[in-house]
Design a protein around this motif. Structure first.
Motif, PDB file in Angstrom:
ATOM      1  N   ARG A 257     -17.045   3.890  -5.452  1.00 25.02           N
ATOM      2  CA  ARG A 257     -16.460   5.224  -5.336  1.00 25.02           C
ATOM      3  C   ARG A 257     -16.572   5.658  -3.885  1.00 25.02           C
ATOM      4  O   ARG A 257     -17.567   5.380  -3.230  1.00 25.02           O
TER       5      ARG A 257
ATOM      6  N   TYR B 126      -7.756   3.659   1.279  1.00 29.38           N
ATOM      7  CA  TYR B 126      -9.179   3.672   0.902  1.00 29.38           C
ATOM      8  C   TYR B 126      -9.457   2.739  -0.268  1.00 29.38           C
ATOM      9  O   TYR B 126     -10.546   2.157  -0.361  1.00 29.38           O
ATOM     10  N   ASP B 127      -8.484   2.566  -1.166  1.00 26.65           N
ATOM     11  CA  ASP B 127      -8.659   1.585  -2.241  1.00 26.65           C
ATOM     12  C   ASP B 127      -8.868   0.196  -1.650  1.00 26.65           C
ATOM     13  O   ASP B 127      -9.740  -0.562  -2.081  1.00 26.65           O
ATOM     14  N   TYR B 128      -8.051  -0.146  -0.648  1.00 29.98           N
ATOM     15  CA  TYR B 128      -8.193  -1.460  -0.014  1.00 29.98           C
ATOM     16  C   TYR B 128      -9.536  -1.594   0.701  1.00 29.98           C
ATOM     17  O   TYR B 128     -10.151  -2.661   0.674  1.00 29.98           O
TER      18      TYR B 128
ATOM     19  N   SER C 189       0.860  -1.174   0.000  1.00 32.43           N
ATOM     20  CA  SER C 189       0.000   0.000   0.000  1.00 32.43           C
ATOM     21  C   SER C 189       0.896   1.224   0.000  1.00 32.43           C
ATOM     22  O   SER C 189       2.019   1.183   0.499  1.00 32.43           O
TER      23      SER C 189
ATOM     24  N   PRO D 169      -2.041   0.297  -4.055  1.00 33.43           N
ATOM     25  CA  PRO D 169      -3.292   0.986  -3.749  1.00 33.43           C
ATOM     26  C   PRO D 169      -3.183   1.733  -2.425  1.00 33.43           C
ATOM     27  O   PRO D 169      -2.433   1.336  -1.539  1.00 33.43           O
ATOM     28  N   ASP D 170      -3.954   2.820  -2.299  1.00 32.10           N
ATOM     29  CA  ASP D 170      -3.947   3.540  -1.028  1.00 32.10           C
ATOM     30  C   ASP D 170      -4.927   2.860  -0.064  1.00 32.10           C
ATOM     31  O   ASP D 170      -5.691   1.974  -0.457  1.00 32.10           O
TER      32      ASP D 170
ATOM     33  N   MET E 109     -11.947  -2.275  -2.045  1.00 35.47           N
ATOM     34  CA  MET E 109     -11.748  -3.615  -2.606  1.00 35.47           C
ATOM     35  C   MET E 109     -12.278  -4.691  -1.666  1.00 35.47           C
ATOM     36  O   MET E 109     -12.866  -5.680  -2.114  1.00 35.47           O
TER      37      MET E 109
END
Length: 146
Positions: A81, A47-49, A30, A44-45, A52
């Protein structure tokens, strides 16, 4: 009895933000985007995780339900989003800096499904365990060791 999940996260001294995340035998990276000073966009940052995790749980739950019912669900996708915005239901709306987190989920279904089946799968998508956790009362207990 629920098995306690343990995830390890490591941010080495020589890195600005790039962290190594370990869950059992799985290892991921990350990072922050390059737009954040020190970020290298090497993964990924956070928040992406978060998105996901919610997305994978949602699709697994929908697929399990459709399979159990024998419905002709050929493929499924989810677009997520995350943003922070003012909301009419926020507790501190008089504070111009007060915003709430909003996650938008768009379920994309492929297959020979009736309108009733499609609506039921949307309803089921809101019942995955991660979705329920995020909408429920969460208590995070923090401690420190040296």
């Amino acid at each position: 009895m629920n098995e306690q999940k343990i995830v390890h996260v490591h941010l080495p001294k020589n890195e600005s933000f790039k962290t190594t995340l370990s869950a059992g035998k799985h290892e991921l990276l990350s990072d922050e985007p390059e737009s954040v000073k020190g970020g290298q966009d090497s993964g990924p940052d956070p928040y992406d995780y978060l998105l996901m995790g919610l997305g994978s749980c949602t699709l697994m739950t929908v697929k399990m339900y459709a399979n159990r019912k024998g419905w002709q669900l050929e493929d499924l996708y989810l677009e997520l989003r995350h943003n922070k915005r003012h909301d009419k239901d926020c507790a501190n709306c008089e504070d111009p800096e007060s915003k709430i987190d909003v996650i938008e989920k768009e379920l994309i279904l492929k297959g020979n499904l009736s309108q009733e089946q499609t609506e039921k799968l949307l309803e089921i998508s809101k019942k995955c365990p991660v979705h329920r956790t995020l909408e429920g009362d969460i208590k995070i207990e923090s401690s420190v060791s040296t």
